[in-house]
Design a protein around this motif. Sequence first.
Motif, mmCIF file in Angstrom:
data_model
loop_
_atom_site.group_PDB
_atom_site.id
_atom_site.type_symbol
_atom_site.label_atom_id
_atom_site.label_comp_id
_atom_site.label_asym_id
_atom_site.label_seq_id
_atom_site.Cartn_x
_atom_site.Cartn_y
_atom_site.Cartn_z
ATOM 1 N N ARG A 152 0.821 -1.219 0.000
ATOM 2 C CA ARG A 152 0.000 0.000 0.000
ATOM 3 C C ARG A 152 0.850 1.261 0.000
ATOM 4 O O ARG A 152 0.454 2.277 -0.544
ATOM 5 N N ARG A 153 2.033 1.192 0.609
ATOM 6 C CA ARG A 153 2.914 2.374 0.626
ATOM 7 C C ARG A 153 3.431 2.720 -0.767
ATOM 8 O O ARG A 153 3.765 3.851 -1.042
ATOM 9 N N ALA A 154 3.487 1.746 -1.647
ATOM 10 C CA ALA A 154 3.972 1.990 -3.009
ATOM 11 C C ALA A 154 2.910 2.630 -3.891
ATOM 12 O O ALA A 154 3.216 3.109 -4.979
ATOM 13 N N PHE A 155 1.663 2.658 -3.441
ATOM 14 C CA PHE A 155 0.562 3.205 -4.224
ATOM 15 C C PHE A 155 -0.194 4.252 -3.409
ATOM 16 O O PHE A 155 -1.320 4.007 -2.973
ATOM 17 N N PRO A 156 0.391 5.437 -3.220
ATOM 18 C CA PRO A 156 -0.310 6.454 -2.422
ATOM 19 C C PRO A 156 -1.541 6.972 -3.146
ATOM 20 O O PRO A 156 -1.581 7.037 -4.379
ATOM 21 N N ASP A 157 -2.557 7.326 -2.371
ATOM 22 C CA ASP A 157 -3.802 7.842 -2.947
ATOM 23 C C ASP A 157 -3.662 9.263 -3.455
ATOM 24 O O ASP A 157 -4.496 9.740 -4.203
ATOM 25 N N GLY A 158 -2.628 9.987 -3.043
ATOM 26 C CA GLY A 158 -2.489 11.391 -3.385
ATOM 27 C C GLY A 158 -2.374 11.672 -4.870
ATOM 28 O O GLY A 158 -2.635 12.771 -5.316
ATOM 29 N N GLY A 159 -1.978 10.702 -5.679
ATOM 30 C CA GLY A 159 -1.790 10.949 -7.093
ATOM 31 C C GLY A 159 -3.058 10.870 -7.919
ATOM 32 O O GLY A 159 -3.041 11.111 -9.108
ATOM 33 N N ARG A 160 -4.169 10.536 -7.308
ATOM 34 C CA ARG A 160 -5.412 10.374 -8.054
ATOM 35 C C ARG A 160 -6.232 11.653 -7.987
ATOM 36 O O ARG A 160 -6.895 11.931 -7.003
ATOM 37 N N HIS A 161 -6.169 12.415 -9.056
ATOM 38 C CA HIS A 161 -6.948 13.649 -9.139
ATOM 39 C C HIS A 161 -7.859 13.551 -10.346
ATOM 40 O O HIS A 161 -7.537 12.921 -11.341
ATOM 41 N N SER A 162 -8.986 14.207 -10.257
ATOM 42 C CA SER A 162 -9.877 14.264 -11.405
ATOM 43 C C SER A 162 -10.251 15.726 -11.644
ATOM 44 O O SER A 162 -10.074 16.582 -10.787
ATOM 45 N N ARG A 163 -10.776 15.981 -12.805
ATOM 46 C CA ARG A 163 -11.187 17.339 -13.133
ATOM 47 C C ARG A 163 -12.333 17.796 -12.251
ATOM 48 O O ARG A 163 -12.487 18.978 -11.988
ATOM 49 N N ASP A 164 -13.129 16.841 -11.777
ATOM 50 C CA ASP A 164 -14.242 17.195 -10.893
ATOM 51 C C ASP A 164 -13.753 17.791 -9.574
ATOM 52 O O ASP A 164 -14.515 18.455 -8.881
ATOM 53 N N ASP A 165 -12.487 17.556 -9.214
ATOM 54 C CA ASP A 165 -11.937 18.144 -7.990
ATOM 55 C C ASP A 165 -11.886 19.669 -8.070
ATOM 56 O O ASP A 165 -11.837 20.343 -7.045
ATOM 57 N N LEU A 166 -11.872 20.223 -9.281
ATOM 58 C CA LEU A 166 -11.763 21.674 -9.449
ATOM 59 C C LEU A 166 -13.121 22.375 -9.431
ATOM 60 O O LEU A 166 -13.171 23.602 -9.304
ATOM 61 N N VAL A 167 -14.200 21.622 -9.545
ATOM 62 C CA VAL A 167 -15.533 22.221 -9.526
ATOM 63 C C VAL A 167 -15.781 22.817 -8.138
ATOM 64 O O VAL A 167 -15.525 22.190 -7.123
ATOM 65 N N GLY A 168 -16.243 24.075 -8.121
ATOM 66 C CA GLY A 168 -16.476 24.790 -6.870
ATOM 67 C C GLY A 168 -15.297 25.629 -6.436
ATOM 68 O O GLY A 168 -15.361 26.321 -5.419
ATOM 69 N N ARG A 169 -14.216 25.621 -7.199
ATOM 70 C CA ARG A 169 -13.017 26.377 -6.848
ATOM 71 C C ARG A 169 -13.000 27.700 -7.610
ATOM 72 O O ARG A 169 -13.421 27.784 -8.753
ATOM 73 N N PRO A 170 -12.489 28.755 -6.992
ATOM 74 C CA PRO A 170 -12.340 30.028 -7.691
ATOM 75 C C PRO A 170 -11.159 29.974 -8.662
ATOM 76 O O PRO A 170 -10.251 29.160 -8.505
ATOM 77 N N CYS A 171 -11.189 30.835 -9.661
ATOM 78 C CA CYS A 171 -10.112 30.899 -10.638
ATOM 79 C C CYS A 171 -9.943 32.343 -11.102
ATOM 80 O O CYS A 171 -10.757 33.209 -10.796
ATOM 81 N N VAL A 172 -8.867 32.592 -11.860
ATOM 82 C CA VAL A 172 -8.576 33.919 -12.409
ATOM 83 C C VAL A 172 -8.423 33.770 -13.919
ATOM 84 O O VAL A 172 -7.666 32.917 -14.389
ATOM 85 N N ILE A 173 -9.138 34.602 -14.668
ATOM 86 C CA ILE A 173 -9.086 34.545 -16.134
ATOM 87 C C ILE A 173 -7.695 34.978 -16.590
ATOM 88 O O ILE A 173 -7.180 36.020 -16.169
ATOM 89 N N ARG A 174 -7.065 34.192 -17.466
ATOM 90 C CA ARG A 174 -5.700 34.470 -17.929
ATOM 91 C C ARG A 174 -5.632 34.862 -19.401
ATOM 92 O O ARG A 174 -4.611 35.358 -19.859
ATOM 93 N N THR A 175 -6.684 34.637 -20.172
ATOM 94 C CA THR A 175 -6.693 35.091 -21.562
ATOM 95 C C THR A 175 -7.283 36.494 -21.604
ATOM 96 O O THR A 175 -7.775 37.007 -20.599
ATOM 97 N N GLY A 176 -7.267 37.116 -22.770
ATOM 98 C CA GLY A 176 -7.805 38.474 -22.904
ATOM 99 C C GLY A 176 -9.244 38.571 -22.448
ATOM 100 O O GLY A 176 -9.673 39.573 -21.893
ATOM 101 N N ALA A 177 -10.000 37.506 -22.659
ATOM 102 C CA ALA A 177 -11.402 37.465 -22.231
ATOM 103 C C ALA A 177 -11.850 36.015 -22.158
ATOM 104 O O ALA A 177 -11.258 35.136 -22.778
ATOM 105 N N ALA A 178 -12.900 35.800 -21.388
ATOM 106 C CA ALA A 178 -13.557 34.495 -21.350
ATOM 107 C C ALA A 178 -14.986 34.717 -21.808
ATOM 108 O O ALA A 178 -15.698 35.568 -21.274
ATOM 109 N N THR A 179 -15.391 33.978 -22.810
ATOM 110 C CA THR A 179 -16.709 34.131 -23.413
ATOM 111 C C THR A 179 -17.378 32.755 -23.484
ATOM 112 O O THR A 179 -16.772 31.758 -23.094
#
Length: 163
Positions: free
Chosen positions: A81-108
Amino acid sequence: MAVVAYWLAVIAGLLDLDHDAPWLGFGGVPAGIAISLLVAIAWLLALIGGQVLPDAALAAVPFAAAAGAWLATRALIRPLRRAFPDGGRHSRDDLVGRPCVIRTGAATPDFGQAEVAAEDGSTAVVQVRTTGGDRLARGDKALIFQYDKDGEFFWVMPYESEI
Protein backbone atom coordinates in the motif's frame (compact mmCIF):
# COMPACT_ATOMS: atom_id res chain seq x y z
CA MET A 1 -11.64 -19.32 -15.13
CA ALA A 2 -11.15 -16.54 -12.58
CA VAL A 3 -8.32 -14.97 -14.57
CA VAL A 4 -10.31 -15.14 -17.81
CA ALA A 5 -13.35 -13.60 -16.09
CA TYR A 6 -11.20 -10.82 -14.62
CA TRP A 7 -9.59 -9.91 -17.94
CA LEU A 8 -12.93 -10.05 -19.76
CA ALA A 9 -14.29 -7.59 -17.17
CA VAL A 10 -11.28 -5.30 -17.79
CA ILE A 11 -11.75 -5.49 -21.57
CA ALA A 12 -15.49 -4.80 -21.20
CA GLY A 13 -14.71 -1.74 -19.09
CA LEU A 14 -16.37 -3.08 -15.93
CA LEU A 15 -13.07 -2.95 -14.04
CA ASP A 16 -10.18 -0.53 -14.38
CA LEU A 17 -6.59 -1.60 -13.82
CA ASP A 18 -5.85 1.60 -11.87
CA HIS A 19 -8.66 1.17 -9.36
CA ASP A 20 -8.32 -0.82 -6.20
CA ALA A 21 -10.61 -3.59 -4.97
CA PRO A 22 -11.97 -2.53 -1.57
CA TRP A 23 -15.00 -4.78 -2.06
CA LEU A 24 -12.61 -7.74 -1.54
CA GLY A 25 -10.76 -6.13 1.35
CA PHE A 26 -7.85 -5.27 -0.96
CA GLY A 27 -8.05 -1.46 -0.93
CA GLY A 28 -4.94 0.60 -1.49
CA VAL A 29 -3.34 -1.35 -4.35
CA PRO A 30 -4.47 -1.72 -7.97
CA ALA A 31 -7.03 -4.47 -8.47
CA GLY A 32 -4.86 -6.16 -11.08
CA ILE A 33 -2.12 -6.77 -8.55
CA ALA A 34 -4.43 -7.88 -5.75
CA ILE A 35 -6.51 -10.22 -7.90
CA SER A 36 -3.43 -11.68 -9.59
CA LEU A 37 -1.93 -12.46 -6.18
CA LEU A 38 -5.22 -13.95 -5.01
CA VAL A 39 -5.54 -16.25 -8.03
CA ALA A 40 -1.88 -17.35 -7.95
CA ILE A 41 -1.96 -18.16 -4.24
CA ALA A 42 -5.32 -19.95 -4.50
CA TRP A 43 -4.01 -22.06 -7.37
CA LEU A 44 -0.85 -22.92 -5.42
CA LEU A 45 -2.80 -23.84 -2.28
CA ALA A 46 -5.26 -25.95 -4.28
CA LEU A 47 -2.39 -27.76 -5.96
CA ILE A 48 -0.70 -28.47 -2.62
CA GLY A 49 -3.98 -29.46 -0.97
CA GLY A 50 -4.81 -31.88 -3.78
CA GLN A 51 -1.50 -33.65 -3.28
CA VAL A 52 -1.35 -33.68 0.52
CA LEU A 53 -4.92 -34.35 1.63
CA PRO A 54 -6.63 -37.76 1.41
CA ASP A 55 -9.30 -38.38 -1.24
CA ALA A 56 -12.10 -37.99 1.31
CA ALA A 57 -11.11 -34.34 1.97
CA LEU A 58 -10.62 -33.27 -1.66
CA ALA A 59 -14.04 -31.60 -1.80
CA ALA A 60 -12.90 -29.08 0.79
CA VAL A 61 -9.68 -28.15 -1.05
CA PRO A 62 -11.13 -25.37 -3.29
CA PHE A 63 -12.86 -23.70 -0.34
CA ALA A 64 -9.82 -23.93 1.92
CA ALA A 65 -7.56 -22.70 -0.90
CA ALA A 66 -9.82 -19.70 -1.57
CA ALA A 67 -9.97 -18.76 2.11
CA GLY A 68 -6.24 -19.23 2.61
CA ALA A 69 -5.46 -17.23 -0.54
CA TRP A 70 -7.67 -14.37 0.62
CA LEU A 71 -5.90 -14.23 4.00
CA ALA A 72 -2.44 -14.48 2.44
CA THR A 73 -3.21 -11.82 -0.16
CA ARG A 74 -4.45 -9.41 2.51
CA ALA A 75 -1.21 -9.95 4.41
CA LEU A 76 0.95 -9.49 1.31
CA ILE A 77 -0.70 -6.31 0.06
CA ARG A 78 -0.43 -4.52 3.40
CA PRO A 79 3.22 -3.48 2.76
CA LEU A 80 2.44 -2.79 -0.92
CA ARG A 81 0.00 0.00 0.00
CA ARG A 82 2.91 2.37 0.63
CA ALA A 83 3.97 1.99 -3.01
CA PHE A 84 0.56 3.21 -4.22
CA PRO A 85 -0.31 6.45 -2.42
CA ASP A 86 -3.80 7.84 -2.95
CA GLY A 87 -2.49 11.39 -3.39
CA GLY A 88 -1.79 10.95 -7.09
CA ARG A 89 -5.41 10.37 -8.05
CA HIS A 90 -6.95 13.65 -9.14
CA SER A 91 -9.88 14.26 -11.41
CA ARG A 92 -11.19 17.34 -13.13
CA ASP A 93 -14.24 17.20 -10.89
CA ASP A 94 -11.94 18.14 -7.99
CA LEU A 95 -11.76 21.67 -9.45
CA VAL A 96 -15.53 22.22 -9.53
CA GLY A 97 -16.48 24.79 -6.87
CA ARG A 98 -13.02 26.38 -6.85
CA PRO A 99 -12.34 30.03 -7.69
CA CYS A 100 -10.11 30.90 -10.64
CA VAL A 101 -8.58 33.92 -12.41
CA ILE A 102 -9.09 34.54 -16.13
CA ARG A 103 -5.70 34.47 -17.93
CA THR A 104 -6.69 35.09 -21.56
CA GLY A 105 -7.80 38.47 -22.90
CA ALA A 106 -11.40 37.47 -22.23
CA ALA A 107 -13.56 34.50 -21.35
CA THR A 108 -16.71 34.13 -23.41
CA PRO A 109 -19.21 31.36 -24.23
CA ASP A 110 -16.80 30.25 -26.99
CA PHE A 111 -13.28 30.74 -25.60
CA GLY A 112 -11.24 31.33 -22.48
CA GLN A 113 -8.59 30.07 -20.12
CA ALA A 114 -8.25 30.50 -16.38
CA GLU A 115 -5.74 29.65 -13.69
CA VAL A 116 -7.09 27.58 -10.82
CA ALA A 117 -5.40 26.38 -7.64
CA ALA A 118 -6.09 22.83 -6.47
CA GLU A 119 -6.54 21.91 -2.83
CA ASP A 120 -2.90 20.78 -2.58
CA GLY A 121 -1.68 24.20 -3.75
CA SER A 122 -0.72 23.23 -7.30
CA THR A 123 -2.07 25.43 -10.09
CA ALA A 124 -3.30 24.66 -13.58
CA VAL A 125 -4.46 26.64 -16.58
CA VAL A 126 -7.76 25.21 -17.78
CA GLN A 127 -10.19 25.84 -20.62
CA VAL A 128 -13.26 27.78 -19.44
CA ARG A 129 -16.53 29.04 -20.93
CA THR A 130 -19.10 31.49 -19.63
CA THR A 131 -22.86 31.17 -19.81
CA GLY A 132 -25.28 33.53 -21.48
CA GLY A 133 -24.02 37.07 -21.94
CA ASP A 134 -21.25 36.89 -19.33
CA ARG A 135 -17.90 38.14 -20.57
CA LEU A 136 -14.96 38.12 -18.22
CA ALA A 137 -11.75 40.07 -18.84
CA ARG A 138 -8.13 39.15 -18.04
CA GLY A 139 -7.61 39.18 -14.28
CA ASP A 140 -11.33 38.84 -13.42
CA LYS A 141 -12.22 36.35 -10.75
CA ALA A 142 -14.59 33.52 -11.62
CA LEU A 143 -16.06 30.45 -9.96
CA ILE A 144 -15.96 27.03 -11.63
CA PHE A 145 -19.41 25.49 -11.28
CA GLN A 146 -19.43 22.57 -13.75
CA TYR A 147 -17.19 20.45 -15.95
CA ASP A 148 -18.31 19.66 -19.51
CA LYS A 149 -16.92 16.22 -20.34
CA ASP A 150 -17.87 16.37 -24.01
CA GLY A 151 -16.23 19.75 -24.63
CA GLU A 152 -13.47 19.20 -22.05
CA PHE A 153 -13.86 22.63 -20.47
CA PHE A 154 -15.19 24.18 -17.27
CA TRP A 155 -18.22 26.44 -16.99
CA VAL A 156 -17.50 29.59 -14.96
CA MET A 157 -19.43 32.56 -13.63
CA PRO A 158 -18.31 35.89 -12.16
CA TYR A 159 -17.09 35.64 -8.57
CA GLU A 160 -16.67 38.54 -6.15
CA SER A 161 -14.55 37.01 -3.39
CA GLU A 162 -10.84 37.06 -2.61
CA ILE A 163 -8.86 34.17 -4.06
